[in-house]
Motif scaffolding. Structure first.
Motif, mmCIF file in Angstrom:
data_model
loop_
_atom_site.group_PDB
_atom_site.id
_atom_site.type_symbol
_atom_site.label_atom_id
_atom_site.label_comp_id
_atom_site.label_asym_id
_atom_site.label_seq_id
_atom_site.Cartn_x
_atom_site.Cartn_y
_atom_site.Cartn_z
ATOM 1 N N ARG B 270 0.807 -1.227 0.000
ATOM 2 C CA ARG B 270 0.000 0.000 0.000
ATOM 3 C C ARG B 270 0.841 1.278 0.000
ATOM 4 N NH1 ARG B 270 -3.614 -0.255 5.223
ATOM 5 N NH2 ARG B 270 -3.658 -2.483 4.724
ATOM 6 N N PHE B 271 2.080 1.221 0.447
ATOM 7 C CA PHE B 271 2.915 2.437 0.495
ATOM 8 C C PHE B 271 4.033 2.357 -0.537
ATOM 9 C CE2 PHE B 271 1.784 2.168 5.215
ATOM 10 C CZ PHE B 271 0.684 3.000 5.071
ATOM 11 N N ASN B 272 4.308 3.520 -1.148
ATOM 12 C CA ASN B 272 5.335 3.537 -2.177
ATOM 13 C C ASN B 272 6.653 4.117 -1.731
ATOM 14 O OD1 ASN B 272 4.225 2.339 -4.539
ATOM 15 N ND2 ASN B 272 2.730 4.003 -4.530
ATOM 16 N N SER B 273 6.662 4.789 -0.566
ATOM 17 C CA SER B 273 7.923 5.411 -0.151
ATOM 18 C C SER B 273 8.109 5.256 1.345
ATOM 19 C CB SER B 273 7.904 6.897 -0.506
ATOM 20 O OG SER B 273 6.942 7.550 0.309
ATOM 21 N N LEU B 274 9.346 5.415 1.777
ATOM 22 C CA LEU B 274 9.627 5.356 3.212
ATOM 23 C C LEU B 274 8.948 6.507 3.936
ATOM 24 C CD1 LEU B 274 13.359 4.238 3.217
ATOM 25 C CD2 LEU B 274 11.342 2.897 3.825
ATOM 26 N N GLY B 275 8.792 7.645 3.240
ATOM 27 C CA GLY B 275 8.081 8.774 3.828
ATOM 28 C C GLY B 275 6.671 8.369 4.228
ATOM 29 N N GLU B 276 5.989 7.666 3.331
ATOM 30 C CA GLU B 276 4.629 7.215 3.648
ATOM 31 C C GLU B 276 4.639 6.246 4.835
ATOM 32 O OE1 GLU B 276 2.154 5.820 0.270
ATOM 33 O OE2 GLU B 276 3.602 6.871 -0.986
ATOM 34 N N VAL B 277 5.676 5.394 4.883
ATOM 35 C CA VAL B 277 5.755 4.433 5.992
ATOM 36 C C VAL B 277 5.906 5.180 7.313
ATOM 37 C CG1 VAL B 277 7.130 2.591 7.040
ATOM 38 C CG2 VAL B 277 6.692 2.566 4.575
ATOM 39 N N LEU B 278 6.804 6.170 7.335
ATOM 40 C CA LEU B 278 7.008 6.921 8.583
ATOM 41 C C LEU B 278 5.745 7.695 8.965
ATOM 42 C CD1 LEU B 278 10.707 8.166 8.323
ATOM 43 C CD2 LEU B 278 9.798 6.053 9.328
ATOM 44 N N ASN B 279 5.026 8.208 7.954
ATOM 45 C CA ASN B 279 3.751 8.875 8.249
ATOM 46 C C ASN B 279 2.758 7.914 8.880
ATOM 47 O OD1 ASN B 279 4.433 11.406 7.426
ATOM 48 N ND2 ASN B 279 3.651 11.144 5.331
ATOM 49 N N HIS B 280 2.788 6.682 8.383
ATOM 50 C CA HIS B 280 1.892 5.680 8.974
ATOM 51 C C HIS B 280 2.197 5.489 10.459
ATOM 52 C CE1 HIS B 280 -0.007 1.904 10.018
ATOM 53 N NE2 HIS B 280 1.183 1.425 10.336
ATOM 54 N N TYR B 281 3.478 5.323 10.786
ATOM 55 C CA TYR B 281 3.836 5.109 12.195
ATOM 56 C C TYR B 281 3.573 6.376 13.021
ATOM 57 C CZ TYR B 281 5.956 0.532 11.199
ATOM 58 O OH TYR B 281 6.159 -0.775 10.854
ATOM 59 N N GLU B 282 3.517 7.519 12.352
ATOM 60 C CA GLU B 282 3.302 8.771 13.073
ATOM 61 C C GLU B 282 1.819 9.069 13.293
ATOM 62 O OE1 GLU B 282 5.353 12.071 11.402
ATOM 63 O OE2 GLU B 282 4.460 13.528 12.771
ATOM 64 N N LYS B 283 0.998 8.813 12.251
ATOM 65 C CA LYS B 283 -0.403 9.204 12.439
ATOM 66 C C LYS B 283 -1.401 8.286 11.738
ATOM 67 C CE LYS B 283 0.118 12.756 8.882
ATOM 68 N NZ LYS B 283 1.316 13.570 8.780
ATOM 69 N N GLY B 284 -0.943 7.173 11.201
ATOM 70 C CA GLY B 284 -1.880 6.333 10.459
ATOM 71 C C GLY B 284 -2.289 5.048 11.172
ATOM 72 N N MET B 285 -1.710 4.795 12.337
ATOM 73 C CA MET B 285 -1.938 3.493 12.968
ATOM 74 C C MET B 285 -3.325 3.395 13.604
ATOM 75 S SD MET B 285 1.542 2.269 14.818
ATOM 76 C CE MET B 285 1.897 3.763 15.709
ATOM 77 N N VAL B 286 -3.963 2.231 13.408
ATOM 78 C CA VAL B 286 -5.181 1.923 14.144
ATOM 79 C C VAL B 286 -4.729 1.101 15.338
ATOM 80 C CG1 VAL B 286 -7.555 1.252 13.653
ATOM 81 C CG2 VAL B 286 -5.865 1.132 11.846
ATOM 82 N N GLN B 287 -5.197 1.483 16.534
ATOM 83 C CA GLN B 287 -4.815 0.709 17.715
ATOM 84 C C GLN B 287 -5.734 -0.498 17.852
ATOM 85 O OE1 GLN B 287 -2.225 0.836 19.668
ATOM 86 N NE2 GLN B 287 -1.336 2.656 18.680
ATOM 87 N N ARG B 288 -5.132 -1.691 17.889
ATOM 88 C CA ARG B 288 -5.926 -2.900 18.091
ATOM 89 C C ARG B 288 -5.380 -3.653 19.294
ATOM 90 N NH1 ARG B 288 -6.239 -3.232 11.921
ATOM 91 N NH2 ARG B 288 -3.991 -3.536 12.095
ATOM 92 N N LYS B 289 -6.193 -4.548 19.810
ATOM 93 C CA LYS B 289 -5.758 -5.357 20.942
ATOM 94 C C LYS B 289 -4.533 -6.179 20.541
ATOM 95 C CE LYS B 289 -8.212 -8.491 23.127
ATOM 96 N NZ LYS B 289 -9.422 -9.292 23.176
#
Lengths: 219, 333
Positions: B270-289
């Motif tokens: 789903r991500f094309n760049s490391l920038g997108e990956v870091l954005n995911h860890y910064e503000k894209g994560m869904v918290q699950r059990k």
């Protein structure tokens, strides 16, 4: 010198006796032939089977519940399509006393997790899942014929917890024929509306136990 | 006399210290698959190398392993989020980069394969990948006889079998070793990080190393990194194998070696760049059990820190691995 060699040789190869083990696939009391219609007595259902294969391994002889001999041949694929594979013959020391034979129906967990092997275990035999690791211990394929309708049946039973040891009383000199009745397994699967089962898990374990109940020594 | 003895004793101790200081800073774990000790290993690798690049493995002889696992992209499938197979069918998952597989007991994003030998059965039989079967492949190989000599050299039998085909490919796969990056030379004391890389390394150790663990840059465990579920694929990862709800949305942690070459990222690409990956860890994560502590909170980094982290990740690129002709398209094929 010669005498020593001769006795050593004699010790290495004591007299052997053959034991023949025969497998027969049945539906209730009828003998199953691949490609031919067969009717069950109890459920009054008609079936046609196209493939029945199972692994048998770890054959051993027991006396008073203690193992006294173990077959070194390892793994056998008993394939209804190949009459020769439905008879396993091996030799045991002729002076051996035993009262039971033990077989494992399926592949033990160590072998299950090991790398690729040849012979009966070669994935060429179609008894290895490709999408996930693991041997299929029992494969039954065919169709159920219901008036005008035909329903395909496909049971690939394997994975952890589906291999079981079973023992049968047996005296030296006796041969053994095992009837493997498909009916209990089919009844159990069909009563839950399962016409296909191709993955490991609880259902596979339940069907493998039904299979164990239906393997009987022919009187 | 006493001095002589002291000197004699001192020498080895001094030597010990000399060696000690050159001790690598990070130790590689023991390999899970150590085929290199078996007879015929070299010949098996050679045969596996040829098979890896041979489209004979697919139903219509159009797709080889290398179609989806390209050396120049660390043996991943670039450009396609979901790898293409025969008849242009699209698979469900992104082809992962292949390296250091001798350390991976289980394979695939969900660990469906529990032995490297069995790995090739999956793509060969998958209708969306190579759409063939091991029976068909062995039949084709034995009819063409092209490899009879190679099978003989590797296994003492010129007739191919399922066992021989699978074994030779898995032996070849264990030679895909990437351990010559800048990071590796820093760890064995032959190079040093720049200040930026060093700062990035510290950020990495703090936030990423618990899952993307050195030196493989994966702990090889299954974890949930908070990706929102892709409703089109509904892929629950490890759960589909174990049927254990705790494993829902857990995927095998991918390595970060050669990471700039193996985009797109994640199991579905789903991500094309490391920038997108870091954005995911910064503000894209869904918290699950069941998510690990390290990802219980967003990983917020300043833009300088992000640049530093990426600078460190770049030190994991291993040009030797990407361009080593021994792993590339076989020359005399």
């Amino acid at each position: 010198m010669l005498a020593i060699v001769a006795t050593a040789y004699a010790q290495q190869t004591p007299a052997q006796k053959p034991l023949r083990l025969k497998f027969q696939y049945t539906l209730d009391s009828g003998v199953v032939e691949l490609g031919k219609e067969i009717e069950s007595e109890r459920g009054a259902r008609k079936f046609r089977f196209t493939k029945i294969k199972q692994y048998v391994s770890n054959i051993a002889l027991y006396l008073a519940s203690r193992c006294v001999w173990r077959d070194s041949g390892g793994f056998y694929l008993v394939d209804a399509e190949d009459a020769a594979s439905c008879q396993i013959a091996f030799n045991y020391p002729s002076n051996l006393v035993f009262d039971e034979i033990s077989l494992v129906f399926g592949i033990d967990s160590t072998t299950h997790a090991a790398g690729v092997m040849g012979g009966a275990l070669d994935p060429l035999n179609g008894m290895y899942w490709s999408w996930q690791s693991g041997y299929i211990n029992l494969k039954i394929e065919g169709e159920m014929l219901d008036q005008q309708k035909s329903t395909a049946l496909e049971y690939h039973i394997g994975g952890l917890g589906t291999a079981h040891e079973k023992r049968f009383g047996l005296a030296p000199g006796e041969d053994l024929t095992l009837d493997c009745d498909l009916n209990p397994l089919l009844e159990q699967a069909l009563s839950a509306n399962k016409t296909h089962l191709m993955s490991p898990g609880k259902q596979a374990i339940a069907l493998s136990l039904a299979w164990m109940q239906s393997v009987r020594k022919q009187p | 006399m006493k001095i002589r003895i002291l000197m004699l004793l001192g020498m080895p101790i001094a030597l010990l210290f000399a060696f000690h200081s050159r001790k690598p800073l990070v130790f590689w774990p023991k390999q899970v698959y150590s085929f290199q000790h078996e007879a015929g290993f070299k010949e098996r690798v050679e045969l596996g190398h040829l098979l890896f690049y041979d489209p004979v493995l697919s139903a219509d002889s159009s797709v080889s392993c290398a179609s989806c696992h390209l050396q120049y992209t660390a043996f991943a499938h670039v450009d396609h989020a979901l790898s293409h197979g025969i008849h242009d069918s699209i698979g469900n998952r992104n082809a992962p980069a292949l390296m250091n597989l001798a350390w991976h007991r289980e394979l695939m994003w969900d660990g469906a394969i529990h032995h490297l030998d069995m790995q090739s059965l999956a793509p060969i039989s998958h209708p969306a990948e190579m759409g063939s079967s091991i029976q068909e492949v062995v039949g084709k190989l034995n009819r063409s006889r092209k490899y009879a000599g190679a099978f003989y050299k590797a296994f003492g039998d010129s007739l191919a079998s399922g066992e021989f085909v699978l074994k030779s490919i898995s032996r070849f796969l264990t030679t895909l070793v990437s351990n010559r990056s800048k990071y590796d030379s820093v760890m064995n004391g032959t190079s040093v990080f720049t200040a930026q890389q060093k700062s990035g390394y510290e950020i990495f150790r703090k936030h990423c190393n618990s899952c993307h663990t050195e030196p493989l840059f994966t702990s090889l465990k299954y974890e949930d990194n908070g990706l929102p579920l892709n409703p089109r694929l509904n892929d629950l990862g490890r759960y589909s194998i174990t049927q254990n709800t705790a494993d829902s949305s857990r995927f095998k942690i991918p390595t970060l070696r050669n990471i700039t070459y193996s985009y797109p990222y994640m199991h579905d690409g789903r991500f094309n760049s490391l920038g997108e990956v870091l954005n995911h860890y910064e503000k894209g994560m869904v918290q699950r059990k069941g998510m690990q502590k390290a990802l219980k909170h967003n990983i917020t980094l300043s833009s300088v820190q992000k640049v530093d982290l990426v600078a460190f990740l770049l030190t994991l690129n291993d040009k030797h691995f990407l361009f080593n002709p021994e792993l590339g398209f076989p020359k005399n094929n």
